[in-house]
Design a protein around this motif. Structure first.
Motif, PDB file in Angstrom:
ATOM      1  N   GLN A 193      -2.264  -0.834  -2.172  1.00  0.00           N
ATOM      2  CA  GLN A 193      -1.115  -1.551  -2.709  1.00  0.00           C
ATOM      3  C   GLN A 193      -1.531  -2.903  -3.293  1.00  0.00           C
ATOM      4  O   GLN A 193      -1.057  -3.296  -4.355  1.00  0.00           O
ATOM      5  CB  GLN A 193      -0.059  -1.748  -1.629  1.00  0.00           C
ATOM      6  N   VAL A 194      -2.428  -3.592  -2.600  1.00  0.00           N
ATOM      7  CA  VAL A 194      -2.879  -4.894  -3.097  1.00  0.00           C
ATOM      8  C   VAL A 194      -3.685  -4.738  -4.384  1.00  0.00           C
ATOM      9  O   VAL A 194      -3.472  -5.454  -5.367  1.00  0.00           O
ATOM     10  CB  VAL A 194      -3.725  -5.609  -2.017  1.00  0.00           C
ATOM     11  N   GLN A 195      -4.599  -3.765  -4.401  1.00  0.00           N
ATOM     12  CA  GLN A 195      -5.467  -3.592  -5.560  1.00  0.00           C
ATOM     13  C   GLN A 195      -4.702  -3.068  -6.778  1.00  0.00           C
ATOM     14  O   GLN A 195      -5.060  -3.384  -7.914  1.00  0.00           O
ATOM     15  CB  GLN A 195      -6.619  -2.645  -5.209  1.00  0.00           C
ATOM     16  N   ALA A 196      -3.668  -2.277  -6.534  1.00  0.00           N
ATOM     17  CA  ALA A 196      -2.911  -1.703  -7.650  1.00  0.00           C
ATOM     18  C   ALA A 196      -1.569  -2.398  -7.846  1.00  0.00           C
ATOM     19  O   ALA A 196      -0.650  -1.825  -8.433  1.00  0.00           O
ATOM     20  CB  ALA A 196      -2.694  -0.205  -7.407  1.00  0.00           C
ATOM     21  N   SER A 197      -1.453  -3.631  -7.371  1.00  0.00           N
ATOM     22  CA  SER A 197      -0.168  -4.327  -7.442  1.00  0.00           C
ATOM     23  C   SER A 197       0.317  -4.507  -8.877  1.00  0.00           C
ATOM     24  O   SER A 197       1.508  -4.377  -9.165  1.00  0.00           O
ATOM     25  CB  SER A 197      -0.267  -5.684  -6.733  1.00  0.00           C
ATOM     26  N   ALA A 198      -0.613  -4.788  -9.804  1.00  0.00           N
ATOM     27  CA  ALA A 198      -0.203  -4.987 -11.204  1.00  0.00           C
ATOM     28  C   ALA A 198       0.390  -3.711 -11.778  1.00  0.00           C
ATOM     29  O   ALA A 198       1.443  -3.746 -12.453  1.00  0.00           O
ATOM     30  CB  ALA A 198      -1.404  -5.444 -12.031  1.00  0.00           C
ATOM     31  N   THR A 226       7.297   0.757  -9.524  1.00  0.00           N
ATOM     32  CA  THR A 226       7.150   1.717  -8.419  1.00  0.00           C
ATOM     33  C   THR A 226       6.761   1.025  -7.111  1.00  0.00           C
ATOM     34  O   THR A 226       6.280   1.679  -6.192  1.00  0.00           O
ATOM     35  CB  THR A 226       6.092   2.783  -8.773  1.00  0.00           C
ATOM     36  N   ASN A 227       6.978  -0.273  -7.064  1.00  0.00           N
ATOM     37  CA  ASN A 227       6.657  -1.010  -5.840  1.00  0.00           C
ATOM     38  C   ASN A 227       7.430  -0.478  -4.643  1.00  0.00           C
ATOM     39  O   ASN A 227       6.892  -0.294  -3.548  1.00  0.00           O
ATOM     40  CB  ASN A 227       6.955  -2.499  -6.025  1.00  0.00           C
ATOM     41  N   HIS A 228       8.718  -0.237  -4.860  1.00  0.00           N
ATOM     42  CA  HIS A 228       9.581   0.215  -3.760  1.00  0.00           C
ATOM     43  C   HIS A 228       9.150   1.590  -3.270  1.00  0.00           C
ATOM     44  O   HIS A 228       9.122   1.840  -2.048  1.00  0.00           O
ATOM     45  CB  HIS A 228      11.036   0.263  -4.220  1.00  0.00           C
ATOM     46  N   ARG A 241       6.236   4.510   1.317  1.00  0.00           N
ATOM     47  CA  ARG A 241       5.129   5.270   1.916  1.00  0.00           C
ATOM     48  C   ARG A 241       4.460   4.462   3.027  1.00  0.00           C
ATOM     49  O   ARG A 241       4.182   4.980   4.110  1.00  0.00           O
ATOM     50  CB  ARG A 241       4.087   5.616   0.856  1.00  0.00           C
ATOM     51  N   VAL A 242       4.216   3.184   2.740  1.00  0.00           N
ATOM     52  CA  VAL A 242       3.578   2.319   3.734  1.00  0.00           C
ATOM     53  C   VAL A 242       4.463   2.174   4.963  1.00  0.00           C
ATOM     54  O   VAL A 242       4.004   2.271   6.105  1.00  0.00           O
ATOM     55  CB  VAL A 242       3.253   0.938   3.130  1.00  0.00           C
ATOM     56  N   ASN A 243       5.771   1.974   4.731  1.00  0.00           N
ATOM     57  CA  ASN A 243       6.711   1.805   5.849  1.00  0.00           C
ATOM     58  C   ASN A 243       6.788   3.064   6.704  1.00  0.00           C
ATOM     59  O   ASN A 243       6.895   2.991   7.934  1.00  0.00           O
ATOM     60  CB  ASN A 243       8.084   1.444   5.323  1.00  0.00           C
ATOM     61  N   ARG A 244       6.736   4.216   6.035  1.00  0.00           N
ATOM     62  CA  ARG A 244       6.825   5.477   6.777  1.00  0.00           C
ATOM     63  C   ARG A 244       5.621   5.639   7.701  1.00  0.00           C
ATOM     64  O   ARG A 244       5.765   5.996   8.876  1.00  0.00           O
ATOM     65  CB  ARG A 244       6.913   6.641   5.793  1.00  0.00           C
ATOM     66  N   HIS A 245       4.441   5.376   7.155  1.00  0.00           N
ATOM     67  CA  HIS A 245       3.244   5.511   7.991  1.00  0.00           C
ATOM     68  C   HIS A 245       3.210   4.420   9.062  1.00  0.00           C
ATOM     69  O   HIS A 245       2.772   4.674  10.189  1.00  0.00           O
ATOM     70  CB  HIS A 245       1.987   5.425   7.126  1.00  0.00           C
ATOM     71  N   GLU A 246       3.681   3.230   8.712  1.00  0.00           N
ATOM     72  CA  GLU A 246       3.711   2.150   9.685  1.00  0.00           C
ATOM     73  C   GLU A 246       4.634   2.502  10.843  1.00  0.00           C
ATOM     74  O   GLU A 246       4.331   2.212  12.007  1.00  0.00           O
ATOM     75  CB  GLU A 246       4.180   0.869   9.002  1.00  0.00           C
TER      76      GLU A 246
END
Length: 575
Positions: free
Chosen positions: A214-219, A226-228, A233-238
């Motif tokens: 997410q950090v590397q592909a933030s741009a 598609t940030n949300h 995905r991150v929230n689900r795994h978290e």
């Protein structure tokens, strides 16, 4: 159990190399713990004895109590506990740091023996995870799974044996109950939390990968709105990782409750049975008080064990993943290249190569011979296999089929030192460190003088720019060369190559990112420097033949195959 031992054996052997430090550290922990128990027990006895003496005196009865010996003992154990605790923390922390250095040295050594194909199967963040989080997880093995239970078992024997001097039955009861509790909170809780802690290692690695992506592909995520979606995905795994972590915490609380319940019942039992012994005149009351407080103090041994042994699965998972590095690392090569007076010949004998877990070969049936001291140009579009071919020549990977020979030696069987002496490679990816320009250049030749550095900078047309800088050769290039332009960074990388004295030189797009005049200057410098060396240029297409003088071999890679007979004298397709 055998499988667990097999996985852990390499890391336990590392510990055995430091067994003297381990035993001294365990002894210091044991002395600290016994000093604390002795301080509690003697203080309890002294307080109880003083109270009884006071009651007798208040009742008008004679009483005799020596306060100097127990008082001196209390001061002695208090001082011993403080000194031993300080020495134990200092010594064991140093031991753990030493062990971590041993672990990282071994893991990094395994990583350096992996070929390029194996390295490309995983992301850089995953390899970094091996060096950091997996080794830190193994720290739990040494610091929490070996010393505390070993010391705890010895303390149980000492405390129960000491109490058995006055109350044999009570000492036996304490030994039996605490030994059973020791087995439950060590082996039992290792099994109880194994699956959850094993899963925790995978959860942490996956979560780390998602966040780094997410950090590397933030741009890109922001530009495509598609940030949300990715954050979901991150929230689900978290959430999954937190759920597993919550179950581990729940099991840890069960362990703590079990320890408190058992030691509490044992405490009441000791007090109850001791009261009968006092009533029967078998022992004095202060001795029972000392036994009760000793049992209360030994609770300190068990409080950390459940949480530590619940993480056994994490240590096992980390060791299992680190063991795969040793399993996949290639054997240490032993050959060396012969001394070269006019380069080395390079031969590909029907070579094919396919990366693991891919459907198609990158290179198919490649066959050519480049005589020593000759120059060749290899053209092809991006993804045609030029970089893979260069890696095969360098010995970074081995062919899936066929043979590669440089000076009649298989490059992957040659030692890294010999390859470093005889090969020079300029890649499209430039690696510059956050340091001075001189420091980055001296990576190629640590003995190079400032004059030599200026000479190679002149060859790549950077000398005037360097002289204009206030710090000249001490100019900071920034992390990854961020203080330089792309063309300047590539020329610094090429200058590093010019500081070497290789027999075989591989140049991937050496004129990229520079203007025509500068490219011609670099080409003339290279032409002079490359005399007597075997050279292969890797370019997309030859746009200016004058940049590649004295090239006698023109080849083209297309769809993994090498074409040598359908191109003009500069390697371009006439059609």
């Amino acid at each position: 159990m055998k499988q667990f031992y097999r996985v852990m054996k390499p890391w336990l052997l590392i510990l055995l190399r430091r067994r003297q430090r381990f035993l001294v550290g365990a002894l210091l922990v044991w002395v600290t713990l016994l000093a604390g128990l002795a301080l509690l027990g003697l203080s309890g006895w002294f307080i109880a004895a003083c109270a009884l003496a006071g009651i007798l005196l208040a009742a008008g009865l004679p009483s005799n109590l020596d306060i100097y010996v127990p008082g001196g003992g209390i001061r002695f154990f208090a001082l011993l506990r403080t000194v031993a605790r300080y020495a134990e923390r200092l010594y064991n922390h140093n031991t753990v740091l030493t062990l971590l250095a041993d672990l990282r040295y071994r893991v990094f050594g395994n990583l350096t023996r992996l070929d390029e194909a194996t390295l490309k199967r995983r992301r850089a963040s995953e390899w970094l995870s091996r060096l950091t989080s997996d080794i830190d997880t193994l720290d739990n093995l040494y610091l929490r799974l070996l010393i505390p239970p070993f010391v705890g078992l010895l303390s149980i024997l000492v405390v129960s044996g000491f109490i058995a001097l006055w109350l044999p039955v009570l000492g036996g009861l304490i030994a039996a109950v605490l030994s059973m509790l020791w087995l439950v909170v060590t082996l039992g809780f290792a099994w109880f939390g194994f699956s959850n802690s094993y899963q925790q290692v995978d959860d942490q690695e996956e979560l780390r990968r998602l966040v780094l992506d997410q950090v590397q592909a933030s741009a890109e995520l922001m530009s495509y709105q598609t940030n949300h979606w990715y954050r979901t995905r991150v929230n689900r795994h978290e959430a999954q990782a937190l759920s597993n972590q919550r179950r581990l915490a729940y099991k840890s609380s069960i362990g703590n409750a079990l320890v408190l319940a058992v030691t509490g019942v044992l405490l009441v039992s000791v007090l109850w049975l001791g009261s009968f012994a006092v009533a029967a005149g078998q022992v004095a009351g202060p001795i029972v008080v000392m036994a009760v407080i000793a049992v209360l103090g030994i609770n300190e041994i068990f409080t950390t064990l459940p949480a530590a042994f619940l993480k056994t699965g994490a240590s096992y998972g980390a060791a299992q993943r680190l063991n795969t590095l040793a399993d996949t690392s290639s054997e240490t090569p032993s050959l060396t290249f012969p001394n070269a007076y006019r380069g080395h010949p390079v031969t590909f004998n029907h070579v094919s190569f396919r990366y693991p877990e891919t459907a198609h070969s990158v290179l198919s049936d490649i066959a050519f011979t480049l005589p020593a001291g000759e120059r060749a140009v290899m053209t092809g579009i991006s993804g045609s296999g030029k970089s893979t071919l260069a890696s095969l020549i360098m010995g970074r990977i081995s062919p899936s089929q066929g043979k590669v020979y440089v000076a009649n030696c298989t490059p992957s069987h040659v030692t890294e030192e010999s390859r470093a002496d005889h090969f020079a490679l300029l890649t499209q990816h430039v690696d510059l460190f956050d340091g001075s320009l001189a420091a980055n250049l001296r990576i190629a030749n640590t003995e190079a003088s400032d004059q030599q550095l200026m000479e190679v900078l002149s060859q790549v047309a950077l000398d005037d720019w360097v002289m204009q800088q206030p710090k000249q050769l001490n100019t900071q290039v920034g992390e990854k060369g961020q203080q330089l332009s792309g063309g300047q960074a590539r020329r610094v990388a090429l200058a590093r190559v010019l500081l070497r004295d290789p027999a075989v030189v591989l140049l991937d797009e050496p004129f990229a990112g520079v203007d025509a005049l500068t490219a011609m200057h670099i080409a003339k410098s290279l032409d002079h420097w490359l005399v007597g060396r075997t050279v292969i240029y890797f370019v997309h297409q030859v746009e200016e033949p004058a940049l590649l003088p004295n090239v006698n071999y023109h080849w083209r890679l297309a769809e993994g195959k090498l074409n040598t007979d359908t191109f003009d004298n500069v390697g371009n397709n006439p059609s």
